[in-house]
Design a protein around this motif. Structure first.
Motif, PDB file in Angstrom:
ATOM      1  N   THR A  18      10.852  13.598   1.729  1.00 37.19           N
ATOM      2  CA  THR A  18       9.731  13.168   0.849  1.00 37.19           C
ATOM      3  C   THR A  18       9.299  11.378   1.909  1.00 37.19           C
ATOM      4  OG1 THR A  18      10.265  14.427  -1.214  1.00 37.19           O
ATOM      5  CG2 THR A  18       8.254  12.256  -1.052  1.00 37.19           C
ATOM      6  N   PHE A  19      10.304  11.498   1.598  1.00 42.16           N
ATOM      7  CA  PHE A  19      10.921   9.973   2.365  1.00 42.16           C
ATOM      8  C   PHE A  19      10.058   9.746   3.385  1.00 42.16           C
ATOM      9  CE2 PHE A  19      12.714   5.657   3.644  1.00 42.16           C
ATOM     10  CZ  PHE A  19      11.886   5.542   2.949  1.00 42.16           C
ATOM     11  N   ASP A  20      10.357  10.618   3.990  1.00 38.76           N
ATOM     12  CA  ASP A  20       9.406  10.548   6.146  1.00 38.76           C
ATOM     13  C   ASP A  20       8.402  11.146   5.498  1.00 38.76           C
ATOM     14  OD1 ASP A  20      11.948  10.336   6.680  1.00 38.76           O
ATOM     15  OD2 ASP A  20      12.892  12.758   6.615  1.00 38.76           O
ATOM     16  N   PHE A  21       7.993  12.047   4.853  1.00 39.18           N
ATOM     17  CA  PHE A  21       7.119  11.939   5.011  1.00 39.18           C
ATOM     18  C   PHE A  21       5.722  11.282   4.329  1.00 39.18           C
ATOM     19  CE2 PHE A  21       2.917  14.077   2.563  1.00 39.18           C
ATOM     20  CZ  PHE A  21       2.338  14.704   3.300  1.00 39.18           C
ATOM     21  N   GLY A  22       6.413  10.308   3.378  1.00 41.10           N
ATOM     22  CA  GLY A  22       5.677   9.485   3.023  1.00 41.10           C
ATOM     23  C   GLY A  22       5.488   8.523   4.463  1.00 41.10           C
ATOM     24  N   ASN A  23       6.259   7.839   5.201  1.00 42.27           N
ATOM     25  CA  ASN A  23       6.562   7.506   6.326  1.00 42.27           C
ATOM     26  C   ASN A  23       5.357   7.922   7.687  1.00 42.27           C
ATOM     27  OD1 ASN A  23       8.125   4.934   5.334  1.00 42.27           O
ATOM     28  ND2 ASN A  23       9.964   6.281   6.391  1.00 42.27           N
ATOM     29  N   LEU A  26       1.622   6.807   6.184  1.00 47.40           N
ATOM     30  CA  LEU A  26       1.502   5.594   6.718  1.00 47.40           C
ATOM     31  C   LEU A  26       1.175   5.204   7.977  1.00 47.40           C
ATOM     32  CD1 LEU A  26       4.002   3.349   4.296  1.00 47.40           C
ATOM     33  CD2 LEU A  26       1.545   4.011   4.058  1.00 47.40           C
ATOM     34  N   ASP A  27       2.475   5.830   8.482  1.00 48.03           N
ATOM     35  CA  ASP A  27       2.114   5.505  10.521  1.00 48.03           C
ATOM     36  C   ASP A  27       1.297   6.211  10.317  1.00 48.03           C
ATOM     37  OD1 ASP A  27       4.991   4.469  10.550  1.00 48.03           O
ATOM     38  OD2 ASP A  27       5.857   6.455  10.885  1.00 48.03           O
ATOM     39  N   MET A  28       0.428   7.114  10.130  1.00 50.56           N
ATOM     40  CA  MET A  28      -0.550   7.402  10.040  1.00 50.56           C
ATOM     41  C   MET A  28      -1.813   7.577  10.287  1.00 50.56           C
ATOM     42  SD  MET A  28      -1.889  10.608  11.419  1.00 50.56           S
ATOM     43  CE  MET A  28      -2.298  12.417  11.093  1.00 50.56           C
ATOM     44  N   LEU A  29      -2.117   6.430   8.804  1.00 48.42           N
ATOM     45  CA  LEU A  29      -2.959   5.744   8.393  1.00 48.42           C
ATOM     46  C   LEU A  29      -2.889   4.342   9.552  1.00 48.42           C
ATOM     47  CD1 LEU A  29      -2.434   5.523   4.722  1.00 48.42           C
ATOM     48  CD2 LEU A  29      -3.849   6.653   5.702  1.00 48.42           C
ATOM     49  N   SER A  30      -1.563   3.438  10.274  1.00 47.34           N
ATOM     50  CA  SER A  30      -1.842   2.144  10.699  1.00 47.34           C
ATOM     51  C   SER A  30      -2.242   3.178  12.169  1.00 47.34           C
ATOM     52  CB  SER A  30      -0.288   1.612  10.819  1.00 47.34           C
ATOM     53  OG  SER A  30       0.266   2.497  10.825  1.00 47.34           O
TER      54      SER A  30
END
Lengths: 271, 274
Positions: A18-23, A26-30
């Protein structure tokens, strides 16, 4: 006692994933943000736009994809008409095959099949190209030479695909309908002229515009996911393969999700 | 791209002999601590090497100097410019004043060697294509690459030729500062010796400041003025090879013990005395 140790491990894994997915999100959005900034800068200073790679990408992602897009949408038209033929014949509603083919092709099948083919052909190529460059330190070298990788690698692909995917969709429209028309004349005795007469009445320009209008959005998804996964490549050559696979799966997934959202939006707008 | 060239702090780099200044630089990746409180000064026209075992953070340190990564805390000043919160314009101005040679060359696979060398000039100068080609040829000759190689693609080059081509590209904008990441790694002894010569020649001819990461003891003994030993996230000692070889520091000693190091050391000391 043994099975007890299973539970914490599972929980840890769920948590970690879950944590990796969230990251990743975020990376994709940035990444989307960075691309938008780079795009904004290019628009403000048109001299920074790199036309050569744009033209090159238009050829490789667009022109070179014509045969496969044409063939597959033709077959899709044939299949849809063939499947519909049995049902329509039962009710003696043969002529409505034009409605069936026209609406389904223009609105859904043509944009979707084109996007899926392009995601497999070009999205994967983007991820592999950028991924290889990351592994061989070419991206780092580019940065240290004062060349923005966003401008050099991402924008030309994005711009080219946004131009090319709607055009490919129109091409797919034409060949899909031609496939359906062929099937209609052999299976349902609907001649080409009858088919086209009905087609013009049944299918308005809105349907065409809806299909073609979705294409630029799909194009942006494919280009951004492909490039993003390329930049995520770290380590060795095996990572290039992994990210390439991921780019295809993710972009097809997101294209279909976007298509579903479009359907909802259009039904709300009653288009 | 070449429309805006912020004026770099010229006076500060000429009056001050320090080209690179690192103060209290610390780097962390999550829980993992790479550096704690690194302080370094590198002077003009000096050949400076950073050594250390695998995972000691030498590459990270280099990447922080060339703006590919940011330290968690501390300041890095290069040619008088603070890298912390640097604007895009001054970053570009700095990048034009240094050259970087990556371990794998980092040459663009889609371009020929000559196009690779010409690319920085094509991006950042208003020179004509003919002039760029001429300068690129000169740089290639300078780094000892045969003229035939200039039309080849990086994938067709041998390891030694690739390093030379990468060096030629790093030199294409006539930098004041040169960063070399493992310049001799993966080279046969003859090619490696060629790189030694090249580095010394560049420093003597162009008064370049050279910062390198290397494991190559030959290279270290032959070309470096000063060497920093990195271990446990800190700079353990800085000095000439001769001074370091006499050090009793537990982190420094392993580099100079072992038969490979010892025979080289004897040779070098004999050569110095002769």
């Amino acid at each position: 006692m043994r099975h007890l140790s299973f539970t914490p491990k599972l929980v840890t894994r769920i948590g970690k994933n879950t944590f990796d997915f969230g990251n990743q999100v975020l990376d994709m959005l940035s990444f989307v943000g960075e691309t938008a900034v780079a795009l904004g800068k290019s628009v403000m200073q048109p001299s920074r736009i790199r036309w050569r790679p744009i033209l090159f990408n238009i050829r490789t992602a667009g022109f070179d994809a014509l045969p496969i897009v044409g063939l597959l949408s033709f077959l899709l038209g044939v299949v849809v008409a063939y499947q519909g033929a049995g049902q329509l014949r039962q009710y003696g509603a043969n002529i409505f095959v034009a409605d069936l083919i026209g609406l389904s092709m223009l609105r859904e099948f043509a944009p979707l099949i084109t996007a899926i083919i392009v995601a497999g052909r070009s999205g994967s190529a983007y991820a592999a190209q950028i991924g290889t460059m990351a592994v061989t330190e070419e991206i780092d070298a580019m940065r240290t030479l004062g060349i923005s990788p966003q401008e050099m690698l991402v924008l030309p692909k994005l711009v080219a695909l946004v131009i090319v995917l709607p055009l490919l969709t129109v091409f797919a429209d034409v060949l899909g309908i031609f496939g359906g028309m062929l099937m209609a004349s052999t299976q349902l005795d609907v001649s080409f002229t009858e088919f086209l007469d009905r087609f013009v009445k049944a299918v308005g320009p809105t349907s065409f515009m809806i299909g073609v209008g979705k294409a630029p959005v799909f194009a942006a998804i494919i280009a951004i996911v492909g490039c993003f996964q390329g930049f995520m490549t770290k380590g060795g050559a095996d990572s290039v393969g992994r990210q390439t696979t991921r780019s295809v799966v993710q972009s097809i997934f997101l294209v279909i999700v976007a298509d579903a959202l479009f359907s909802i939006a259009f039904s709300v707008l009653q288009l | 791209m070449s429309t805006q060239t912020a004026e770099p702090d010229l006076q500060s780099s000429t009056s001050d002999e320090t080209v690179i200044e690192m103060r209290h630089v610390s780097t962390k990746f999550g829980e993992h601590v790479v550096h704690t409180d690194i302080n370094l000064e590198i002077h003009r026209s000096e050949i400076f090497a950073i050594i250390g075992g695998s995972g000691s953070g030498k590459s990270t340190l280099l990447r922080e100097m060339i703006l590919l990564q940011q330290p968690s805390s501390g300041t890095i000043k290069i040619l008088g410019t603070d890298l912390n919160g640097i604007s895009e314009e001054s970053a570009l101005a700095l990048r034009k004043r240094w050259g970087v040679m990556f371990q794998n060359g980092g040459l663009f696979g889609a371009l020929t060697v000559k196009e690779n060398v010409g690319l920085p000039m094509r991006e950042h100068t208003t020179l004509s294509d003919a002039e760029i080609d001429e300068i690129a040829d000169k740089k290639l000759v300078m780094t000892g690459l045969k003229p035939e190689a200039s039309q080849q693609y990086p994938s067709e080059l041998s390891g030694g030729m690739m390093k030379r081509a990468a060096l030629a590209r790093a030199l294409s904008l006539d930098p004041e500062l040169l960063f070399l990441d493992e310049p001799t790694a993966g080279l046969d002894p003859v090619s490696a010796a060629g790189v030694d010569e090249l580095v010394i020649q560049l420093r003597d001819q162009f008064k370049l400041t050279v910062v390198m990461i290397t494991h190559d003891l030959d290279l270290l003994w032959r070309v470096t003025d000063r060497v920093a030993v990195l271990a446990d996230g800190k700079v353990q000692e800085v000095g000439s090879m001769l001074a370091l070889s006499k050090s009793n520091h537990p982190a420094v000693k392993p580099f100079f013990t072992g038969h490979r190091a010892r025979s080289l050391q004897e040779q070098q000391i004999n050569a110095l005395h002769a």
